[in-house]
Design an enzyme around this catalytic site. Structure first.
Site, mmCIF file in Angstrom:
data_model
loop_
_atom_site.group_PDB
_atom_site.id
_atom_site.type_symbol
_atom_site.label_atom_id
_atom_site.label_comp_id
_atom_site.label_asym_id
_atom_site.label_seq_id
_atom_site.Cartn_x
_atom_site.Cartn_y
_atom_site.Cartn_z
ATOM 1 N N LEU A 51 1.003 -1.174 0.101
ATOM 2 C CA LEU A 51 0.029 0.059 0.059
ATOM 3 C C LEU A 51 0.807 1.210 -0.150
ATOM 4 C CD1 LEU A 51 -2.441 -1.144 2.802
ATOM 5 C CD2 LEU A 51 -2.711 -1.473 0.276
ATOM 6 N N ASP A 52 0.538 2.263 -0.865
ATOM 7 C CA ASP A 52 1.027 3.546 -0.895
ATOM 8 C C ASP A 52 0.564 4.305 0.187
ATOM 9 O OD1 ASP A 52 2.860 5.662 -1.790
ATOM 10 O OD2 ASP A 52 1.042 6.484 -2.719
ATOM 11 N N LYS A 53 1.264 5.093 0.921
ATOM 12 C CA LYS A 53 0.808 5.988 2.104
ATOM 13 C C LYS A 53 -0.052 7.118 1.661
ATOM 14 C CE LYS A 53 3.475 8.851 4.325
ATOM 15 N NZ LYS A 53 2.805 9.995 4.449
ATOM 16 N N THR A 86 -3.445 6.741 -0.253
ATOM 17 C CA THR A 86 -4.113 5.624 -0.081
ATOM 18 C C THR A 86 -4.479 5.264 1.132
ATOM 19 O OG1 THR A 86 -2.749 5.058 -2.158
ATOM 20 C CG2 THR A 86 -3.690 3.348 -0.788
#
Length: 692
Positions: free
Chosen positions: A388-390, A393
């Protein structure tokens, strides 16, 4: 043209036509697009006709909600055919020895066959002439054989029941295929457009040009994609994104065709033509997804290609060998063989997968999840890890400037603000935007501006080079000091992202930006863990901030300070460690990692061309809960697919044994075959109400 077997027949028919460059089949709409030289079109159409199909030109305007032309008249024919078949059965039962009355029954049976199955019969003759054993060929042989051995009432009943069940099945399949368009084809046909003289005129949306100004009254649907110029309102975006709550919109915000303006009048400047709206791209993406073959679907198609000839040979052996082996009469043996042919129709098996896959795609689209192919719908259940991108997201993606510290005390504070804002305002990065919005000074001209991936931005102001950089870049430039490290650690420990302003010689200021975790992200990460999926955070942000945010969100494996190529390497590592790995990001900055992952999720992609093209699955809003929903939908689709295959083959196996060793009649066989078809269709349609 309904299924892959008929697509194959048309492809074979057109193989010998010279001048055809390409074929595109849209089975959902029953449309074939032929890319060919002009002179090749007439022979191509003739070849399609010889294959037993009736090509019709596509009308310029279609209404997907209308009942098809001739729908009711065709049902009248089918009901009349069933009535004639029942009368023929009754005559054969009541007057078995009266030849004159039997002749009347035979005429009625012929009438029933003509009304219900002449098209199927004709296609079957074409298939037999071309030595192709498809469904139509099997039905043609079975009905002809039954009629020739004196079982004309059953021949009529078989054809009538087959045609009625086919019609019911076609309408049910259309329901699945039309679910997306019935959900999304809701953009108004007319838009109120401002003219050059200031007046407003309602006109067809297809005639509205780019940059036109359109007015939308409260309660109306947005006719075209655009940017708000006047007014503010709440807009219901659920038709596109699946969001349950309306979204507040103000001047400068984007609105999308098909969404509903709720509170106040809006004026928008059109940014996309009707043919290129977000709504149109959604429909196109799902249509293309329907055209792809899921793994189970490919397996079923291959199995059916072997199964049908095999059972045809079995029926032939039963008809030829049973009199010698079991001592039955030739007529009895032939009849059993014909019953086997009816049971052999792979209709239920062939239709079991596409209707389930299309229903799954439609269920996803209703929740704002665009799955770009049956393969991703099926494979999502195998996901073991999600990277997961931070920013945007897991977090809101709308950080705010919370602290500004002047490091170079000999520089005026106003000048430091002006330098930082001048650089930040040129960048689209969320952190840069937060800095630009949080500073009040005016901007200056920036020359030689450049965004450096994974590091920051740089440019020349008043003849001097400056950078607005992350911690990593400052370290690479050897501009860190123990005092600066201490200040950075303090901010990063509080979960803030720090951006540093520096010139060629030294660090002159720092800016701390804070982003908040979305409640939905915390819930999604908990759901992923429940499903046995390992969530991992990959971010270009500093490691300390990443750990603070990740731990709050419930993630234990966190990696920070990553460049795009670092994320790519991390995905490769996770694939070796966990197996099937997904990546969720914005579809642009994370493009390499999205491409490398087994399944790429583009988040918040409403209106974004790049995101919709880059990923395998597109989440139209930025709600991370759509990931576990997709995995649950994939699991449910897989279960229903194999339920359908088991149903189709199980029912056939039972009746095959009954046909060989017991007394199974032809009408019982057609009930079994088409009953199985309807069972798998309606079982597949359950996915339209898939779990949320």
């Amino acid at each position: 043209m309904d299924c892959s077997s008929e697509e194959s027949e048309i492809r074979r028919a057109l193989d010998k036509v010279v001048g055809i460059h390409g074929l595109h089949f849209n089975l959902g709409e029953r449309v074939l697009t032929i890319s060919a030289d002009v002179v090749a079109i007439p022979p191509a159409l003739e070849a399609i006709k010889k294959a037993g199909f009736k090509p019709e030109p596509l009308p310029q305007e279609t209404d997907n909600h209308q009942v098809p032309a001739g729908f009711w008249s065709s049902w009248v024919k089918l009901i009349l055919a069933l009535g004639l078949a029942l009368i023929a059965e009754a005559i054969a039962f009541a007057f078995p020895t009266n030849q004159w009355i039997a002749a009347i029954g035979m005429v009625l049976a012929l009438g029933a066959i003509f009304l219900s199955g002449f098209g199927v019969y004709a296609k079957g003759l074409v298939a037999l002439r071309q030595a192709r054993l498809n469904i139509n060929a099997l039905m043609t042989v079975a009905v002809t054989g039954a009629f020739l051995i004196g079982q004309w009432p059953e021949a009529a009943m078989v054809m009538a029941l087959y045609a009625i069940a086919e019609a019911i099945e076609a309408r049910a399949v259309d329901r699945a295929r039309g679910a997306i368009k019935s959900l999304l084809a809701m953009s108004p046909e007319l838009a109120e457009v401002r003219q050059n003289d200031g007046t407003w005129i309602r006109m067809n949306v297809k005639l509205v040009s780019l940059d036109s100004v359109v007015r939308i009254a409260p309660g109306e649907r947005v006719p075209l994609d655009g940017t708000i110029t006047v007014g503010q309102s709440a807009v219901d975006q659920s038709p596109l994104t699946g969001e349950s709550l309306p979204v507040d919109k103000t001047p400068g915000d984007e609105v999308y065709a098909g969404t509903i303006n709720q509170a106040a009048a809006l004026e928008i400047r059109v940014t996309s033509l009707a043919s290129d709206s977000t709504l149109s791209r959604i429909i196109k993406a799902v249509e293309e997804a329907q055209a792809t073959r899921a793994p189970t679907q490919r397996f079923v198609d291959q199995f059916a290609a072997i199964y049908t000839p095999a059972v045809f040979v079995l029926a032939l052996l039963v008809a030829l060998l049973l009199p010698w082996v079991a001592g039955v009469t030739w007529l009895q043996a032939i009849y059993k063989g014909l019953v086997l042919l009816v049971i052999a129709c792979p209709c239920a098996l062939v239709i079991s997968t596409p209707v389930s896959v299309v229903s799954g795609l439609a269920a996803g689209a209703r929740r704002g999840i665009l799955i770009k192919g049956g393969v991703y719908l099926e494979e999502a259940r195998k996901i073991k890890a999600v990277a997961l991108d931070k920013t945007g997201t897991i977090t809101e993606g709308k950080p705010k400037l919370v602290a500004f510290e002047a490091i170079a005390l000999d520089e005026p504070r106003e000048r430091l603000e002006r330098l930082a804002k001048s650089l930040a305002s040129r960048s689209d990065h969320p952190v840069s935007k937060a800095i630009a919005q949080g500073l009040t000074e005016s901007t200056q001209e920036v020359l030689s501006f450049e965004a450096v991936a994974g590091r920051g931005v740089q440019g020349v102001i008043d003849g001097h080079p400056y950078i607005l950089a992350n911690h990593r870049w400052i370290e690479e430039r050897n501009q860190c000091s123990p005092e600066l490290e201490a200040r950075l650690a303090e901010h990063e420990g509080a979960g803030r992202t720090v951006t540093i302003l520096a010139n060629r010689d030294r660090v002159i200021a720092l800016f701390a930006v804070a982003d908040t975790i979305k409640t939905s992200s915390t819930q999604a990460i908990a759901q992923l863990k429940t499903l046995g999926v390992t969530p991992i955070m990959l971010t270009g942000d500093n490691a300390l901030t990443a750990k603070t945010v990740g731990h709050k969100a419930g993630i234990s494996e966190i990696r920070g300070n990553l460049l795009p190529e670092d994320k790519l390497k991390a995905i490769e590592e996770f694939q070796g460690q966990y197996g099937v790995t997904a990546m969720a990001g914005d579809g642009i900055n994370d493009a390499p990692a999205l491409a490398k992952s087994n399944i790429g999720f583009a988040m918040g992609a409403a209106g974004t061309h790049t995101a919709m093209e880059a990923a395998d699955i597109v989440v139209m809003n930025d709600d991370l809960r759509r990931l576990p929903e997709t995995i649950r939908l994939s699991k449910q689709t897989h279960v229903i697919l194999w339920q359908n295959i088991t149903l189709a083959l199980g029912i056939k196996a039972v009746f095959l044994l009954m046909a060989i060793f017991d007394d199974a009649s032809m009408w019982m066989a057609v009930f079994a075959d088409m009953g199985a078809s309807l069972l798998v269709v309606f079982n597949g349609l359950r996915l339209l109400k898939a779990v949320k």
